[in-house]
Design an enzyme around this catalytic site. Structure first.
Site, PDB file in Angstrom:
ATOM      1  N   HIS A  86       0.810  -1.215   0.000  1.00  0.00           N
ATOM      2  CA  HIS A  86       0.000   0.000   0.000  1.00  0.00           C
ATOM      3  C   HIS A  86       0.844   1.266   0.000  1.00  0.00           C
ATOM      4  O   HIS A  86       0.323   2.367  -0.095  1.00  0.00           O
ATOM      5  CB  HIS A  86      -1.005  -0.004   1.168  1.00  0.00           C
ATOM      6  CG  HIS A  86      -0.418   0.232   2.515  1.00  0.00           C
ATOM      7  ND1 HIS A  86      -0.239  -0.770   3.429  1.00  0.00           N
ATOM      8  CD2 HIS A  86       0.011   1.363   3.108  1.00  0.00           C
ATOM      9  CE1 HIS A  86       0.274  -0.267   4.542  1.00  0.00           C
ATOM     10  NE2 HIS A  86       0.434   1.030   4.374  1.00  0.00           N
ATOM     11  N   ASP A 131       0.304  -7.716   1.749  1.00  0.00           N
ATOM     12  CA  ASP A 131       0.688  -6.310   1.731  1.00  0.00           C
ATOM     13  C   ASP A 131       2.206  -6.183   1.787  1.00  0.00           C
ATOM     14  O   ASP A 131       2.790  -5.823   2.809  1.00  0.00           O
ATOM     15  CB  ASP A 131       0.026  -5.589   2.923  1.00  0.00           C
ATOM     16  CG  ASP A 131       0.145  -4.077   2.828  1.00  0.00           C
ATOM     17  OD1 ASP A 131       0.638  -3.575   1.800  1.00  0.00           O
ATOM     18  OD2 ASP A 131      -0.255  -3.398   3.799  1.00  0.00           O
ATOM     19  N   GLN A 221       0.800   6.135  12.056  1.00  0.00           N
ATOM     20  CA  GLN A 221       0.901   6.712  10.721  1.00  0.00           C
ATOM     21  C   GLN A 221       2.358   7.032  10.411  1.00  0.00           C
ATOM     22  O   GLN A 221       3.069   7.586  11.229  1.00  0.00           O
ATOM     23  CB  GLN A 221       0.055   7.983  10.642  1.00  0.00           C
ATOM     24  CG  GLN A 221      -1.429   7.706  10.757  1.00  0.00           C
ATOM     25  CD  GLN A 221      -2.171   8.882  11.347  1.00  0.00           C
ATOM     26  OE1 GLN A 221      -1.809   9.359  12.405  1.00  0.00           O
ATOM     27  NE2 GLN A 221      -3.203   9.343  10.673  1.00  0.00           N
ATOM     28  N   GLY A 222       2.786   6.669   9.213  1.00  0.00           N
ATOM     29  CA  GLY A 222       4.165   6.909   8.829  1.00  0.00           C
ATOM     30  C   GLY A 222       5.074   5.727   9.106  1.00  0.00           C
ATOM     31  O   GLY A 222       6.242   5.722   8.722  1.00  0.00           O
ATOM     32  N   ASP A 223       4.568   4.692   9.775  1.00  0.00           N
ATOM     33  CA  ASP A 223       5.378   3.500  10.049  1.00  0.00           C
ATOM     34  C   ASP A 223       5.113   2.396   9.029  1.00  0.00           C
ATOM     35  O   ASP A 223       5.807   1.376   9.018  1.00  0.00           O
ATOM     36  CB  ASP A 223       5.079   2.955  11.449  1.00  0.00           C
ATOM     37  CG  ASP A 223       5.569   3.881  12.533  1.00  0.00           C
ATOM     38  OD1 ASP A 223       6.595   4.537  12.325  1.00  0.00           O
ATOM     39  OD2 ASP A 223       4.924   3.969  13.588  1.00  0.00           O
ATOM     40  N   SER A 224       4.097   2.554   8.209  1.00  0.00           N
ATOM     41  CA  SER A 224       3.737   1.527   7.230  1.00  0.00           C
ATOM     42  C   SER A 224       4.951   1.065   6.446  1.00  0.00           C
ATOM     43  O   SER A 224       5.824   1.844   6.085  1.00  0.00           O
ATOM     44  CB  SER A 224       2.717   2.068   6.235  1.00  0.00           C
ATOM     45  OG  SER A 224       1.457   2.163   6.819  1.00  0.00           O
TER      46      SER A 224
END
Length: 275
Positions: A86, A131, A221-224
């Site tokens: 993603h 993913d 958020q931002g660790d994906s």
């Protein structure tokens, strides 16, 4: 978590937040973590960072990678970064991504920065899950260790470490310094019983981790795209997951959801040989 973890909108941590930021400003610290979507739906682009953690030391996790689209990743080979599907748009030639390696401080002038040449996105991501994605770099990265993958489910238990430059609070800001935290394994039945998006958990493709009852520690958020990892029997770091999605960040009854690396290790290896 990075582009897969946000307030219930979609199942990706790296959805609207990251994409709009990249398109508008191409900012290195753009947010990217997606929120969970239905089982067959892909995550979107809102990122998540480590909540309830602490700053990592220089050299502690040398294979950590920051990607310019606002996600994280891990150095899989000298020339390939493993991240989340993603976090990228498609398979094909791509020179738009910059990988930052070798530092915990993103402002450190000694950082290694390498552009991408090609991206491979899991072909099953939009259908049966998976993913994960590979980013091929323009040149090999020398002197930085890689992070091996778990090839069997034996290590999908116990306590894990998660790291990233994402938010330290829900709807916060991306971080300058690499953060780390420990999160415990959550079995599939317990994870699915949290309801909401967790009803659609894919047991063969995803693994949950976090403090279910109390929350407080999580990727955000931002660790994906960043790794979920632990020590193996030889006391070496091994990657068991990829930060994928979650509902908010560090909320009670909303554990983090990670791509189950052992399920896709053979596919990842095969794809890496082709690109």
């Amino acid at each position: 978590m990075d582009t897969g973890r946000t307030i219930p909108l979609t199942r990706r941590w790296i959805s609207l937040l990251t994409r709009s930021a990249v398109a508008a400003a191409a900012c290195l610290t753009a947010a990217s973590l997606a929120t969970p979507a239905a089982a067959a739906s892909p995550p979107s682009a809102n990122g998540t960072a480590v909540v309830g953690g602490s700053r990592a030391s220089q050299g502690e996790f040398p294979w950590m990678v920051r990607i310019s689209d606002g996600c994280g990743g891990a150095l899989y080979t000298e020339r390939i970064v493993l991240t989340a599907a993603h976090c990228v748009d498609r398979t094909g030639k791509d020179t738009s991504i910059t990988a930052t390696l070798g530092v915990v401080d993103l402002h450190d002038s000694s950082a290694t920065k390498v552009r991408s040449t090609y991206v491979y996105r899991s072909p099953t991501y939009d259908t049966t899950g998976g993913d994960w994605a590979l980013i091929k770099l323009a040149r090999p990265v020398r002197g930085i260790p890689t992070l091996p993958l778990a090839t069997a489910a034996d290590y999908n238990k116990g306590k894990f470490t998660v790291a990233g430059w994402g938010y330290t609070v829900e709807d916060g800001n991306q971080q300058r310094y690499l953060q780390k935290a420990e999160v415990p394994f959550v079995d599939d039945q317990t994870c699915r019983s949290q309801g909401g998006e967790y009803d659609g958990l894919q047991p063969d493709a995803e693994i949950c981790a976090g403090y279910v009852d109390e929350g407080g520690v999580d990727s955000c958020q931002g660790d994906s795209g960043g790794p979920l990892f632990r020590r193996d029997d030889a006391d070496q770091w091994i990657q068991v997951g990829i930060t994928s999605w979650g509902t908010g960040c560090a909320r009670p009854h909303a554990p983090g959801v990670y791509t189950e690396v052992s399920t896709f290790a053979a596919d990842i290896a095969a794809a890496a040989k082709k690109i």
